[in-house]
Design an enzyme around this catalytic site. Structure first.
Site: not given
Length: 301
Positions: A97, A107, A109, A146, A260-261
């Site tokens: 951010h 983002h 992943n 893109h 999870g944490r």
């Protein structure tokens, strides 16, 4: 299937991205290693976080490698045949951010998942993707992002970019708002077609293309001047990011349901957010152009 090689790539990718981002920002990232409450047998991870940096208002680059005896409901909901299996999941997840409203949130992943059952072949797959969430759109930035996504996928099939772009547009969509979260990118899940080596190579290509996709955009926009109006709109649009992550995102649900944490899972949330009742931008304003010219899915290439 070489789980050790996947882990080595993911930890190396995390370190590489953090080094580049810290140099770009001018402030080092906090390092926080953690283990699940079950102890080392349940796995853990490494969280890398920056807050109130020179460029990033908040950002996290997390690696996790966690294990369990039974899949949580979020993981077996669309694959009910896997319910009850032991499992192992690892990956790198980041959200950035920037403070400047003319610089988009992003983002990334990349992840790997294995579900095992005694006497049967393990079921495995890769998943991941990257997407861009601007507050004030620029066509050249969208095109660059893109094109970088396409370059990551082209070596693995000419049809993949169109498929994974459409998947991204459909996934990062706030159904309760009837509104996309951002301008998309690529998204894929349950990837095992073509064998382990091909799928692992594809995930590496996606991870390796992230910095070239994102940092040139930030370099172009980081010195743009802004005022209270732009910051206010940025905070309002960040509310959509929070809504998606807490209501719809499968990764967030999996992390919370699997023990999870929490700090690491919710590091994706922005530090300053606003909501207003039934607010709409003035027609023809720069804020309105985000809705009319950028959020509707389109072919940017």
């Amino acid at each position: 299937m070489d789980i050790a090689a996947v882990r080595a790539y993911f930890t190396g990718l995390q370190e590489r991205i953090v080094d580049f981002l810290a140099d770009f920002d001018g402030k080092p990232f906090l390092r926080d290693e953690w283990v699940r409450p079950e102890g080392t047998g349940g796995g853990g991870g490494i969280s890398r976080l920056i807050e109130e940096g020179g460029f990033f208002e908040r950002g996290g680059v997390n690696f996790s490698h966690v294990k369990g005896e039974r899949l949580p409901a979020s993981a077996s909901a669309h694959r009910p045949e896997l319910a009850g299996r032991s499992w192992e999941a690892m990956g790198v997840s980041l959200v950035l951010h920037p403070r400047n409203p003319y610089c988009p949130t992003t983002h990334l992943n990349v992840r790997f998942f294995v579900a095992a059952k005694e006497g049967e072949e393990p079921v495995w797959w890769f998943g991941g993707g990257m997407d861009l969430t601007p507050y004030y759109g620029f066509a050249e930035d969208c095109e660059h992002f893109h094109r970088s996504c396409q370059a990551a996928l082209d070596p693995f099939g000419a049809d993949l970019h169109a498929r994974y772009k459409k998947w991204c547009d459909e996934y990062f969509f706030l159904k309760h708002r009837n509104e996309p979260r951002g301008i998309g990118g690529i998204f894929f899940d349950d990837l095992n077609e073509g064998g382990f080596e091909r799928c692992f190579a594809l995930v590496q290509s996606v991870g390796n293309h992230f910095l070239p996709a994102y940092l040139p955009i930030c370099t172009r926009r980081r010195d743009y001047g802004y005022g209270e109006q732009q910051r206010d709109f940025q905070a309002y649009r960040r509310g959509r990011y929070v809504e998606f992550n807490l209501v719809w995102d499968r990764g967030t649900l999996f992390g919370l349901q699997s023990g999870g944490r929490t700090e690491a899972i919710l590091m994706s949330l922005p530090p300053i957010v606003k909501w207003r009742y039934a607010w709409h931008p003035e027609p023809g304003s720069p804020e309105a152009k985000l809705y009319t010219d950028f959020l509707p899915p389109r072919n940017w290439i």
